[in-house]
Motif scaffolding. Structure first.
Motif, PDB file in Angstrom:
ATOM      1  N   LYS A 104      28.927  38.191  42.642  1.00  0.00           N
ATOM      2  CA  LYS A 104      29.483  37.666  41.380  1.00  0.00           C
ATOM      3  C   LYS A 104      31.018  37.733  41.400  1.00  0.00           C
ATOM      4  CE  LYS A 104      27.257  38.890  37.697  1.00  0.00           C
ATOM      5  NZ  LYS A 104      26.761  39.716  36.571  1.00  0.00           N
ATOM      6  N   GLN A 105      31.552  38.847  41.923  1.00  0.00           N
ATOM      7  CA  GLN A 105      33.011  38.982  42.034  1.00  0.00           C
ATOM      8  C   GLN A 105      33.585  37.949  43.004  1.00  0.00           C
ATOM      9  OE1 GLN A 105      35.145  41.027  40.397  1.00  0.00           O
ATOM     10  NE2 GLN A 105      36.862  40.152  41.516  1.00  0.00           N
ATOM     11  N   VAL A 106      32.893  37.713  44.114  1.00  0.00           N
ATOM     12  CA  VAL A 106      33.338  36.725  45.101  1.00  0.00           C
ATOM     13  C   VAL A 106      33.342  35.328  44.497  1.00  0.00           C
ATOM     14  CG1 VAL A 106      32.756  35.602  47.296  1.00  0.00           C
ATOM     15  CG2 VAL A 106      32.589  38.086  47.083  1.00  0.00           C
ATOM     16  N   GLU A 107      32.288  34.968  43.802  1.00  0.00           N
ATOM     17  CA  GLU A 107      32.199  33.638  43.190  1.00  0.00           C
ATOM     18  C   GLU A 107      33.296  33.438  42.150  1.00  0.00           C
ATOM     19  OE1 GLU A 107      28.178  33.679  41.818  1.00  0.00           O
ATOM     20  OE2 GLU A 107      27.377  32.830  43.685  1.00  0.00           O
TER      21      GLU A 107
ATOM     22  N   VAL B 139      36.296  42.290  49.717  1.00  0.00           N
ATOM     23  CA  VAL B 139      35.522  42.477  48.495  1.00  0.00           C
ATOM     24  C   VAL B 139      34.328  43.361  48.837  1.00  0.00           C
ATOM     25  CG1 VAL B 139      34.375  41.361  46.550  1.00  0.00           C
ATOM     26  CG2 VAL B 139      36.171  40.148  47.791  1.00  0.00           C
ATOM     27  N   TYR B 140      34.246  44.489  48.177  1.00  0.00           N
ATOM     28  CA  TYR B 140      33.172  45.447  48.453  1.00  0.00           C
ATOM     29  C   TYR B 140      32.825  46.208  47.181  1.00  0.00           C
ATOM     30  CZ  TYR B 140      36.996  48.895  48.602  1.00  0.00           C
ATOM     31  OH  TYR B 140      38.077  49.681  48.299  1.00  0.00           O
ATOM     32  N   SER B 141      31.903  47.149  47.286  1.00  0.00           N
ATOM     33  CA  SER B 141      31.508  47.950  46.131  1.00  0.00           C
ATOM     34  C   SER B 141      31.995  49.381  46.332  1.00  0.00           C
ATOM     35  CB  SER B 141      29.982  47.932  45.957  1.00  0.00           C
ATOM     36  OG  SER B 141      29.608  48.648  44.801  1.00  0.00           O
ATOM     37  N   GLU B 142      32.843  49.844  45.430  1.00  0.00           N
ATOM     38  CA  GLU B 142      33.384  51.199  45.539  1.00  0.00           C
ATOM     39  C   GLU B 142      32.385  52.209  44.985  1.00  0.00           C
ATOM     40  OE1 GLU B 142      37.530  53.576  44.498  1.00  0.00           O
ATOM     41  OE2 GLU B 142      36.852  51.945  43.192  1.00  0.00           O
TER      42      GLU B 142
ATOM     43  N   ALA C 296      32.284  46.704  41.921  1.00  0.00           N
ATOM     44  CA  ALA C 296      32.906  45.761  42.858  1.00  0.00           C
ATOM     45  C   ALA C 296      34.418  45.947  42.838  1.00  0.00           C
ATOM     46  CB  ALA C 296      32.538  44.331  42.472  1.00  0.00           C
ATOM     47  N   LYS C 297      35.023  45.942  44.018  1.00  0.00           N
ATOM     48  CA  LYS C 297      36.462  46.162  44.137  1.00  0.00           C
ATOM     49  C   LYS C 297      37.060  45.181  45.139  1.00  0.00           C
ATOM     50  CE  LYS C 297      39.933  49.753  44.980  1.00  0.00           C
ATOM     51  NZ  LYS C 297      40.181  51.171  45.324  1.00  0.00           N
TER      52      LYS C 297
ATOM     53  N   SER D 186      35.854  50.277  53.612  1.00  0.00           N
ATOM     54  CA  SER D 186      35.035  49.450  52.710  1.00  0.00           C
ATOM     55  C   SER D 186      33.569  49.462  53.144  1.00  0.00           C
ATOM     56  CB  SER D 186      35.564  48.015  52.678  1.00  0.00           C
ATOM     57  OG  SER D 186      35.422  47.388  53.938  1.00  0.00           O
ATOM     58  N   MET D 187      33.321  49.484  54.465  1.00  0.00           N
ATOM     59  CA  MET D 187      31.947  49.538  54.959  1.00  0.00           C
ATOM     60  C   MET D 187      31.293  50.880  54.624  1.00  0.00           C
ATOM     61  SD  MET D 187      32.632  47.655  58.641  1.00  0.00           S
ATOM     62  CE  MET D 187      30.946  47.551  59.237  1.00  0.00           C
TER      63      MET D 187
END
Length: 289
Positions: A97-100, A170-173, A182-183, A232-233
């Motif tokens: 959703k953040q990427v879109e 873009v990843y999830s913290e 999402a960050k 991030s990974m």
């Protein structure tokens, strides 16, 4: 009303599903401990690396370092880090959703967007956009630093060839077991890390470097990209297990509620069957008189 056999089969099926979700919850909890320890052990290294980069890059001349070159942004690349497996609630959906949202914002400004998907779920959900330049699947289950280095090297080459002008991750913290957000982190061009307050006072001042700042920066900048990517990974790896543990716990509780409701239905159906049989017996007895 469904028959006794149908209700009994449903109860049996839901109980078996509950056993599976409970087992998956326990597996996710065991994996989370290891992933969280790994992530928390790497966070101080990331923090110190950022501090060193801040000190070195604050006074550096961007013209001397190609990875710090600020150009007019015509093409942006987003590195989307998601999990390889599902069954973890809305974990991956929040990242997508953040990427879109970012894609819509950039395209609204006339900026081209390309994607690098790290993780199978991101590729599955974004493949239809037609903007995926490269993907790395089946790496999130057991990734190492060399995986992050491969991704960072590829993206840096694209940046140096001026095919892209900006790169963001873009990843999830991982905030807690219950919260993952999402960050977005800028990866290229490399920017001086801004520090404020006590930290800024602590690292301010003139230093004499051996070897020179330029030589150190030549080595540190590629390493910095590796660190950003690997961190991030790690965050996504820990967040995935936490989200799956929560999702499986919710599924187990839902199964218990369904079994409870089906048991009520089963008892009502059984009572109705007994009542019908009694009525048949009474009716037969009256007919014989």
């Amino acid at each position: 009303m469904p028959s006794l056999k149908e209700v009994k089969m449903k109860i049996s099926g839901v109980k078996k599903t509950s056993q599976i979700t409970k087992a998956m919850n326990m597996v996710a909890a065991a994996k989370l401990r290891g992933a969280q320890e790994k992530m928390e052990a790497f966070r101080p290294y990331t923090s110190k690396f950022n501090e060193a980069m801040s000190n070195l890059s604050a006074g550096a001349n961007p013209d001397q370092f190609p990875l710090m070159a600020n150009r007019d942004v015509k093409n942006v690349e987003l590195i989307v880090v998601t999990s390889d497996r599902g069954l973890c609630g809305s974990f991956n959906a929040n990242i997508i959703k953040q990427v879109e949202k970012m894609m819509a914002d950039y395209e609204g400004k006339g900026v081209g967007v390309s994607l690098v998907c790290v993780g199978k779920k991101g590729l599955q959900l974004l493949k239809k956009s037609g903007k995926v330049r490269k993907s790395y699947t089946d790496v999130m289950a057991n990734f190492q630093m060399y995986n992050a280095r491969e991704i960072a090297t590829d993206v840096a080459a694209q940046f140096l060839e001026e095919k892209i002008d900006k790169v963001e991750v873009v990843y999830s913290e991982f905030k807690s077991v219950a919260v993952q957000r999402a960050k977005v982190a800028q990866m290229l061009p490399v920017q001086p890390v801004v520090t404020e307050g006590e930290e800024a006072t602590k690292i301010s001042g003139d230093y004499i470097y051996e070897p020179s700042e330029e030589e150190i920066m030549d080595v540190l900048q590629p390493l910095y990209l590796n660190v950003v990517c690997y961190a991030s990974m790690l965050e996504v790896g820990a967040g995935e297990h936490a989200a799956r543990m929560t999702a499986m716990d919710n599924a187990t509780n839902a199964c218990k509620d369904i079994v409870s409701n089906l048991t009520v239905v089963y008892n009502k159906a059984r009572q109705a069957a007994v009542t019908n049989e009694l009525m048949d017996i009474v009716g037969g007895a009256e007919a014989l008189k």
